[in-house]
Design a protein around this motif. Structure first.
Motif, PDB file in Angstrom:
ATOM      1  N   LEU A 139     -15.871 -38.766  -1.468  1.00  0.00           N
ATOM      2  CA  LEU A 139     -14.448 -38.464  -1.318  1.00  0.00           C
ATOM      3  C   LEU A 139     -13.581 -39.625  -1.799  1.00  0.00           C
ATOM      4  CD1 LEU A 139     -14.416 -36.668   2.147  1.00  0.00           C
ATOM      5  CD2 LEU A 139     -14.084 -35.651  -0.111  1.00  0.00           C
ATOM      6  N   MET A 140     -13.997 -40.846  -1.507  1.00  0.00           N
ATOM      7  CA  MET A 140     -13.250 -42.014  -1.978  1.00  0.00           C
ATOM      8  C   MET A 140     -13.279 -42.088  -3.499  1.00  0.00           C
ATOM      9  SD  MET A 140     -14.344 -44.827   0.879  1.00  0.00           S
ATOM     10  CE  MET A 140     -13.530 -46.153   0.034  1.00  0.00           C
ATOM     11  N   TYR A 141     -14.413 -41.734  -4.098  1.00  0.00           N
ATOM     12  CA  TYR A 141     -14.521 -41.721  -5.553  1.00  0.00           C
ATOM     13  C   TYR A 141     -13.549 -40.709  -6.157  1.00  0.00           C
ATOM     14  CZ  TYR A 141     -16.228 -39.998  -9.996  1.00  0.00           C
ATOM     15  OH  TYR A 141     -16.300 -39.555 -11.278  1.00  0.00           O
ATOM     16  N   CYS A 142     -13.470 -39.534  -5.565  1.00  0.00           N
ATOM     17  CA  CYS A 142     -12.552 -38.514  -6.084  1.00  0.00           C
ATOM     18  C   CYS A 142     -11.103 -38.983  -5.987  1.00  0.00           C
ATOM     19  CB  CYS A 142     -12.728 -37.208  -5.320  1.00  0.00           C
ATOM     20  SG  CYS A 142     -14.300 -36.397  -5.640  1.00  0.00           S
ATOM     21  N   ALA A 143     -10.745 -39.594  -4.873  1.00  0.00           N
ATOM     22  CA  ALA A 143      -9.378 -40.092  -4.707  1.00  0.00           C
ATOM     23  C   ALA A 143      -9.078 -41.212  -5.702  1.00  0.00           C
ATOM     24  CB  ALA A 143      -9.175 -40.586  -3.279  1.00  0.00           C
ATOM     25  N   LEU A 144     -10.021 -42.119  -5.890  1.00  0.00           N
ATOM     26  CA  LEU A 144      -9.821 -43.220  -6.830  1.00  0.00           C
ATOM     27  C   LEU A 144      -9.738 -42.713  -8.262  1.00  0.00           C
ATOM     28  CD1 LEU A 144      -9.603 -46.280  -7.233  1.00  0.00           C
ATOM     29  CD2 LEU A 144     -12.079 -46.338  -7.428  1.00  0.00           C
ATOM     30  N   LEU A 145     -10.580 -41.753  -8.609  1.00  0.00           N
ATOM     31  CA  LEU A 145     -10.543 -41.185  -9.951  1.00  0.00           C
ATOM     32  C   LEU A 145      -9.211 -40.493 -10.215  1.00  0.00           C
ATOM     33  CD1 LEU A 145     -12.134 -40.736 -12.537  1.00  0.00           C
ATOM     34  CD2 LEU A 145     -12.974 -38.606 -11.553  1.00  0.00           C
ATOM     35  N   TRP A 146      -8.687 -39.791  -9.225  1.00  0.00           N
ATOM     36  CA  TRP A 146      -7.386 -39.150  -9.371  1.00  0.00           C
ATOM     37  C   TRP A 146      -6.303 -40.191  -9.572  1.00  0.00           C
ATOM     38  CZ3 TRP A 146      -3.133 -39.683  -6.130  1.00  0.00           C
ATOM     39  CH2 TRP A 146      -2.048 -38.895  -6.467  1.00  0.00           C
ATOM     40  N   TRP A 147      -6.345 -41.281  -8.777  1.00  0.00           N
ATOM     41  CA  TRP A 147      -5.309 -42.310  -8.846  1.00  0.00           C
ATOM     42  C   TRP A 147      -5.356 -43.047 -10.175  1.00  0.00           C
ATOM     43  CZ3 TRP A 147      -5.378 -47.797  -8.678  1.00  0.00           C
ATOM     44  CH2 TRP A 147      -4.116 -48.366  -8.462  1.00  0.00           C
ATOM     45  N   VAL A 148      -6.545 -43.421 -10.625  1.00  0.00           N
ATOM     46  CA  VAL A 148      -6.694 -44.156 -11.885  1.00  0.00           C
ATOM     47  C   VAL A 148      -6.398 -43.243 -13.074  1.00  0.00           C
ATOM     48  CG1 VAL A 148      -8.392 -45.275 -13.383  1.00  0.00           C
ATOM     49  CG2 VAL A 148      -8.306 -45.846 -10.968  1.00  0.00           C
ATOM     50  N   GLY A 149      -6.787 -41.983 -12.965  1.00  0.00           N
ATOM     51  CA  GLY A 149      -6.678 -41.075 -14.088  1.00  0.00           C
ATOM     52  C   GLY A 149      -5.320 -40.455 -14.305  1.00  0.00           C
ATOM     53  N   GLY A 204      -2.665 -41.595 -15.667  1.00  0.00           N
ATOM     54  CA  GLY A 204      -2.089 -41.883 -16.975  1.00  0.00           C
ATOM     55  C   GLY A 204      -3.035 -41.644 -18.141  1.00  0.00           C
ATOM     56  N   LEU A 205      -4.235 -41.131 -17.859  1.00  0.00           N
ATOM     57  CA  LEU A 205      -5.240 -40.940 -18.901  1.00  0.00           C
ATOM     58  C   LEU A 205      -5.210 -39.511 -19.432  1.00  0.00           C
ATOM     59  CD1 LEU A 205      -8.303 -42.732 -17.263  1.00  0.00           C
ATOM     60  CD2 LEU A 205      -6.718 -43.661 -18.937  1.00  0.00           C
ATOM     61  N   ARG A 243     -10.378 -38.979 -18.819  1.00  0.00           N
ATOM     62  CA  ARG A 243     -10.725 -38.703 -17.418  1.00  0.00           C
ATOM     63  C   ARG A 243     -12.160 -38.193 -17.309  1.00  0.00           C
ATOM     64  NH1 ARG A 243      -5.572 -35.481 -14.850  1.00  0.00           N
ATOM     65  NH2 ARG A 243      -3.998 -36.992 -15.512  1.00  0.00           N
ATOM     66  N   LEU A 244     -12.515 -37.283 -18.203  1.00  0.00           N
ATOM     67  CA  LEU A 244     -13.867 -36.727 -18.183  1.00  0.00           C
ATOM     68  C   LEU A 244     -14.904 -37.805 -18.473  1.00  0.00           C
ATOM     69  CD1 LEU A 244     -15.574 -34.191 -17.883  1.00  0.00           C
ATOM     70  CD2 LEU A 244     -15.279 -33.796 -20.320  1.00  0.00           C
ATOM     71  N   VAL A 255     -17.858 -39.031 -15.907  1.00  0.00           N
ATOM     72  CA  VAL A 255     -19.275 -38.960 -16.279  1.00  0.00           C
ATOM     73  C   VAL A 255     -19.942 -40.322 -16.144  1.00  0.00           C
ATOM     74  CG1 VAL A 255     -20.834 -38.593 -18.225  1.00  0.00           C
ATOM     75  CG2 VAL A 255     -19.042 -36.934 -17.744  1.00  0.00           C
ATOM     76  N   VAL A 256     -19.306 -41.356 -16.646  1.00  0.00           N
ATOM     77  CA  VAL A 256     -19.890 -42.701 -16.569  1.00  0.00           C
ATOM     78  C   VAL A 256     -20.047 -43.131 -15.119  1.00  0.00           C
ATOM     79  CG1 VAL A 256     -19.415 -45.137 -17.054  1.00  0.00           C
ATOM     80  CG2 VAL A 256     -19.125 -43.427 -18.838  1.00  0.00           C
ATOM     81  N   THR A 257     -19.040 -42.875 -14.305  1.00  0.00           N
ATOM     82  CA  THR A 257     -19.116 -43.277 -12.899  1.00  0.00           C
ATOM     83  C   THR A 257     -20.192 -42.503 -12.158  1.00  0.00           C
ATOM     84  OG1 THR A 257     -16.749 -43.733 -12.983  1.00  0.00           O
ATOM     85  CG2 THR A 257     -17.756 -43.628 -10.820  1.00  0.00           C
ATOM     86  N   LEU A 258     -20.301 -41.204 -12.408  1.00  0.00           N
ATOM     87  CA  LEU A 258     -21.340 -40.421 -11.747  1.00  0.00           C
ATOM     88  C   LEU A 258     -22.738 -40.863 -12.161  1.00  0.00           C
ATOM     89  CD1 LEU A 258     -19.778 -36.861 -11.778  1.00  0.00           C
ATOM     90  CD2 LEU A 258     -20.164 -38.341  -9.803  1.00  0.00           C
TER      91      LEU A 258
END
Length: 55
Positions: A15-25, A27-28, A33-34, A38-41
């Protein structure tokens, strides 16, 4: 539910990963984003595999 299905040590970081990905992404572009997801997973899967002893 079996106790293995509700593992907070796996659920909370996901869940923290999803929130961080949303926050960082925010402006991308969608392709960036994809690629980031993928790299993070892949990194998460590698870490979990090493921790569990490549079972």
């Amino acid at each position: 539910m079996p106790p293995d299905l509700l593992r907070l040590d796996l659920l909370v970081p996901a869940l923290m990963y999803c929130a961080l990905l949303w926050w960082v992404g925010r402006g991308l572009s969608w392709t960036a984003r994809l690629a980031t997801a993928v790299v993070t997973l892949v990194l998460i899967i590698c870490v979990v595999a090493v921790e569990r002893g490549w079972r």
